[in-house]
Motif scaffolding. Structure first.
Motif, PDB file in Angstrom:
ATOM      1  N   GLY A 142      49.736  40.101  46.310  1.00 34.95           N
ATOM      2  CA  GLY A 142      49.979  41.095  47.334  1.00 34.95           C
ATOM      3  C   GLY A 142      49.101  42.309  47.158  1.00 34.95           C
ATOM      4  N   TYR A 143      49.615  43.450  47.681  1.00 30.55           N
ATOM      5  CA  TYR A 143      48.825  44.678  47.663  1.00 30.55           C
ATOM      6  C   TYR A 143      48.516  45.133  46.239  1.00 30.55           C
ATOM      7  CZ  TYR A 143      47.755  49.639  48.096  1.00 30.55           C
ATOM      8  OH  TYR A 143      47.163  50.858  47.985  1.00 30.55           O
ATOM      9  N   GLY A 144      49.500  45.039  45.337  1.00 34.49           N
ATOM     10  CA  GLY A 144      49.258  45.445  43.960  1.00 34.49           C
ATOM     11  C   GLY A 144      48.195  44.595  43.294  1.00 34.49           C
ATOM     12  N   GLY A 145      48.236  43.287  43.521  1.00 31.35           N
ATOM     13  CA  GLY A 145      47.230  42.406  42.948  1.00 31.35           C
ATOM     14  C   GLY A 145      45.846  42.660  43.507  1.00 31.35           C
ATOM     15  N   VAL A 146      45.772  42.912  44.817  1.00 28.84           N
ATOM     16  CA  VAL A 146      44.482  43.202  45.445  1.00 28.84           C
ATOM     17  C   VAL A 146      43.905  44.497  44.892  1.00 28.84           C
ATOM     18  CG1 VAL A 146      43.353  43.781  47.628  1.00 28.84           C
ATOM     19  CG2 VAL A 146      44.996  41.911  47.535  1.00 28.84           C
ATOM     20  N   THR A 147      44.766  45.513  44.718  1.00 31.20           N
ATOM     21  CA  THR A 147      44.300  46.783  44.148  1.00 31.20           C
ATOM     22  C   THR A 147      43.767  46.588  42.737  1.00 31.20           C
ATOM     23  OG1 THR A 147      45.932  47.996  45.475  1.00 31.20           O
ATOM     24  CG2 THR A 147      44.955  49.151  43.607  1.00 31.20           C
ATOM     25  N   ALA A 148      44.520  45.821  41.930  1.00 31.38           N
ATOM     26  CA  ALA A 148      44.064  45.559  40.562  1.00 31.38           C
ATOM     27  C   ALA A 148      42.765  44.768  40.562  1.00 31.38           C
ATOM     28  CB  ALA A 148      45.148  44.799  39.796  1.00 31.38           C
ATOM     29  N   GLY A 149      42.653  43.781  41.449  1.00 31.95           N
ATOM     30  CA  GLY A 149      41.424  43.001  41.535  1.00 31.95           C
ATOM     31  C   GLY A 149      40.237  43.849  41.958  1.00 31.95           C
ATOM     32  N   ALA A 150      40.452  44.746  42.933  1.00 30.63           N
ATOM     33  CA  ALA A 150      39.375  45.636  43.370  1.00 30.63           C
ATOM     34  C   ALA A 150      38.948  46.561  42.239  1.00 30.63           C
ATOM     35  CB  ALA A 150      39.827  46.447  44.584  1.00 30.63           C
ATOM     36  N   LEU A 151      39.915  47.056  41.467  1.00 34.51           N
ATOM     37  CA  LEU A 151      39.594  47.944  40.352  1.00 34.51           C
ATOM     38  C   LEU A 151      38.802  47.203  39.282  1.00 34.51           C
ATOM     39  CD1 LEU A 151      39.909  50.720  39.040  1.00 34.51           C
ATOM     40  CD2 LEU A 151      42.080  49.942  38.074  1.00 34.51           C
ATOM     41  N   VAL A 152      39.245  45.984  38.932  1.00 35.03           N
ATOM     42  CA  VAL A 152      38.538  45.195  37.919  1.00 35.03           C
ATOM     43  C   VAL A 152      37.125  44.849  38.406  1.00 35.03           C
ATOM     44  CG1 VAL A 152      38.502  42.996  36.687  1.00 35.03           C
ATOM     45  CG2 VAL A 152      40.636  44.286  36.892  1.00 35.03           C
ATOM     46  N   GLY A 153      37.013  44.436  39.674  1.00 33.63           N
ATOM     47  CA  GLY A 153      35.701  44.097  40.215  1.00 33.63           C
ATOM     48  C   GLY A 153      34.767  45.285  40.260  1.00 33.63           C
ATOM     49  N   GLY A 154      35.287  46.444  40.668  1.00 24.18           N
ATOM     50  CA  GLY A 154      34.454  47.640  40.716  1.00 24.18           C
ATOM     51  C   GLY A 154      33.996  48.084  39.344  1.00 24.18           C
ATOM     52  N   ILE A 155      34.930  48.116  38.389  1.00 26.49           N
ATOM     53  CA  ILE A 155      34.566  48.531  37.030  1.00 26.49           C
ATOM     54  C   ILE A 155      33.628  47.498  36.393  1.00 26.49           C
ATOM     55  CG2 ILE A 155      35.464  48.893  34.701  1.00 26.49           C
ATOM     56  CD1 ILE A 155      37.876  50.205  35.900  1.00 26.49           C
ATOM     57  N   GLY A 156      33.870  46.201  36.648  1.00 31.15           N
ATOM     58  CA  GLY A 156      32.985  45.175  36.107  1.00 31.15           C
ATOM     59  C   GLY A 156      31.560  45.313  36.618  1.00 31.15           C
ATOM     60  N   SER A 157      31.415  45.541  37.915  1.00 27.60           N
ATOM     61  CA  SER A 157      30.069  45.736  38.462  1.00 27.60           C
ATOM     62  C   SER A 157      29.435  47.004  37.918  1.00 27.60           C
ATOM     63  CB  SER A 157      30.127  45.776  39.986  1.00 27.60           C
ATOM     64  OG  SER A 157      30.910  46.870  40.443  1.00 27.60           O
ATOM     65  N   ALA A 158      30.229  48.054  37.724  1.00 21.73           N
ATOM     66  CA  ALA A 158      29.695  49.303  37.174  1.00 21.73           C
ATOM     67  C   ALA A 158      29.217  49.108  35.743  1.00 21.73           C
ATOM     68  CB  ALA A 158      30.761  50.392  37.235  1.00 21.73           C
ATOM     69  N   VAL A 159      30.002  48.381  34.940  1.00 19.40           N
ATOM     70  CA  VAL A 159      29.603  48.121  33.549  1.00 19.40           C
ATOM     71  C   VAL A 159      28.313  47.312  33.512  1.00 19.40           C
ATOM     72  CG1 VAL A 159      30.246  46.879  31.446  1.00 19.40           C
ATOM     73  CG2 VAL A 159      31.930  48.305  32.626  1.00 19.40           C
ATOM     74  N   LEU A 160      28.202  46.309  34.389  1.00 21.96           N
ATOM     75  CA  LEU A 160      27.008  45.472  34.420  1.00 21.96           C
ATOM     76  C   LEU A 160      25.780  46.288  34.816  1.00 21.96           C
ATOM     77  CD1 LEU A 160      25.856  42.633  34.146  1.00 21.96           C
ATOM     78  CD2 LEU A 160      26.436  42.231  36.549  1.00 21.96           C
ATOM     79  N   VAL A 161      25.917  47.112  35.858  1.00 18.44           N
ATOM     80  CA  VAL A 161      24.793  47.950  36.286  1.00 18.44           C
ATOM     81  C   VAL A 161      24.413  48.934  35.188  1.00 18.44           C
ATOM     82  CG1 VAL A 161      24.079  49.724  37.945  1.00 18.44           C
ATOM     83  CG2 VAL A 161      25.298  47.699  38.741  1.00 18.44           C
ATOM     84  N   TYR A 162      25.418  49.540  34.577  1.00  9.68           N
ATOM     85  CA  TYR A 162      25.158  50.527  33.525  1.00  9.68           C
ATOM     86  C   TYR A 162      24.443  49.876  32.339  1.00  9.68           C
ATOM     87  CZ  TYR A 162      26.113  54.651  30.640  1.00  9.68           C
ATOM     88  OH  TYR A 162      25.985  55.770  29.856  1.00  9.68           O
ATOM     89  N   PHE A 163      24.892  48.691  31.948  1.00  5.19           N
ATOM     90  CA  PHE A 163      24.292  48.003  30.803  1.00  5.19           C
ATOM     91  C   PHE A 163      22.839  47.616  31.100  1.00  5.19           C
ATOM     92  CE2 PHE A 163      23.295  43.931  28.710  1.00  5.19           C
ATOM     93  CZ  PHE A 163      23.387  44.320  27.384  1.00  5.19           C
TER      94      PHE A 163
END
Length: 357
Positions: A142-163
């Protein structure tokens, strides 16, 4: 012979808007001038005006008095249902998501020292969208899972770009180029997820992926408002340090700032703001790109600032959503369609202006 003057303390002025100093205790303080305050107040008034128009217009027109009556509990019945249950959550969410995107855009444009360094250009919006799609189409939630998924995806892409962009520090141009490359790859992943999904899920994901506030209720507007307000607290604490980073890592370190630690904290807060916005409205483009630069031109500051950018983001998204609702009424467009048109025109103007320089 005149008396020798006393040496001035370390003091750096960033344009007319912000002055950041280092005290003896190593703490940072900022001062905002009158023009910035006036611009922020004016933008808030405009945003409030657009919100009032959004609450009074529609298939069932209402007067300002009826809207105020519904908000204060005087009006009841259909008027209260239309205002409080149908129109107010959408209008509030437009303001909240606009604030989140504007503040996030200011963070990443300041870190990269590049007007193109916004989360929708360097891939963080796309990464958050990827995380949300994985939850929606693969894991289920649901909404909570989508929010968590968006947060993980955003932070994951940020870590990859930063690295990938890190070479004895982070260079703004390299950060932007790597982010664009990662964004392109994630966009391909998103397209594959949609193509391989069943028809109903694919249609829903495609509509949501355009960036839409249609069908918003308090179930989305309430939690999103709380999360954005909570995230703005560390953002306000990091804002003075963000302006010091614009001077360069060497100068910031000389003033007692841990550059990489501060940059990472700013990236986490900025990505979290993008993730919340993406989870509730989809990847809305160009608001984070345009809001900081438009606000900077109004304040006439030397660097982007968080508060004016957040206020400008609220104005842009609220106005774009009003246009999306009323331009082809009764058909309602996704707000992302409007922001892409406005943002595309802004991007062309920005590129032409930079080329002439």
């Amino acid at each position: 012979m005149s008396a020798p003057t006393r040496p001035t303390p370390p003091d750096v002025r960033l344009g007319r808007a912000v002055r950041v100093v280092r005290s003896r205790g190593g703490t940072l303080s900022g001062r905002i001038d009158l023009r910035t305050v006036v611009v922020c107040l004016a933008l808030l008034v405009v945003a409030l005006g657009v919100t009032v128009v959004a609450l009074t217009t529609g298939d069932y027109p209402l007067s300002v008095g009826q809207v105020l009556g519904a908000l204060t509990g005087v009006e009841d019945g259909p008027v209260r249902t239309i205002v409080v249950e149908w129109r107010l959550p959408r209008a509030l969410l437009a303001l909240v998501v606009g604030v989140a995107l504007g503040a996030s855009g200011a963070i990443f444009q300041s870190i990269t020292r590049n007007p193109l360094g916004s989360p929708d250009i360097i891939g963080f919006n796309t990464g958050a969208y990827t995380g949300a799609l994985v939850v929606l189409m693969v894991i289920g939630g649901g909404y909570g899972g989508v929010t968590a998924g968006a947060l993980v995806g955003g932070i994951g892409s940020a870590v990859l770009v930063y690295f990938l962009a890190y070479r004895r520090g982070v260079q703004g141009f390299r950060f932007v180029v790597v982010g664009i490359a990662i964004s392109a790859m994630l966009a391909a992943v998103n397209a594959w997820l949609i193509v391989t999904a069943d028809l109903e899920s694919a249609m829903a994901a495609t509509l949501w992926g355009a960036g839409s506030l249609n069908g918003t209720s308090w179930a989305q507007a309430g939690p999103a408002t709380v999360l954005v307000v909570v995230l703005l607290v560390p953002m306000a604490a990091l804002a003075p340090r963000m302006h010091l980073l614009e001077l360069g890592d060497d100068a910031a370190t000389a003033l007692g700032l841990h550059a990489e630690r501060t940059r990472l904290a700013l990236v986490v807060v900025g990505v979290a703001l993008v993730a919340v916005a993406t989870a509730v409205a989809g990847p809305i483009s160009f608001v984070a790109l345009a809001a900081p630069q438009l606000a900077r031109r109004l304040t006439r500051g030397a660097g982007v600032q968080v508060l004016p950018a957040a206020a400008m983001g609220a104005v842009l998204l609220a106005a774009s959503d009003l246009v999306a609702q009323r331009l082809f009424a009764p058909t309602q467009l996704p707000v992302g369609v409007v922001t892409v048109v406005v943002g595309g025109a802004y991007l062309i103007w920005l590129l032409v202006r930079e080329a002439r320089r």
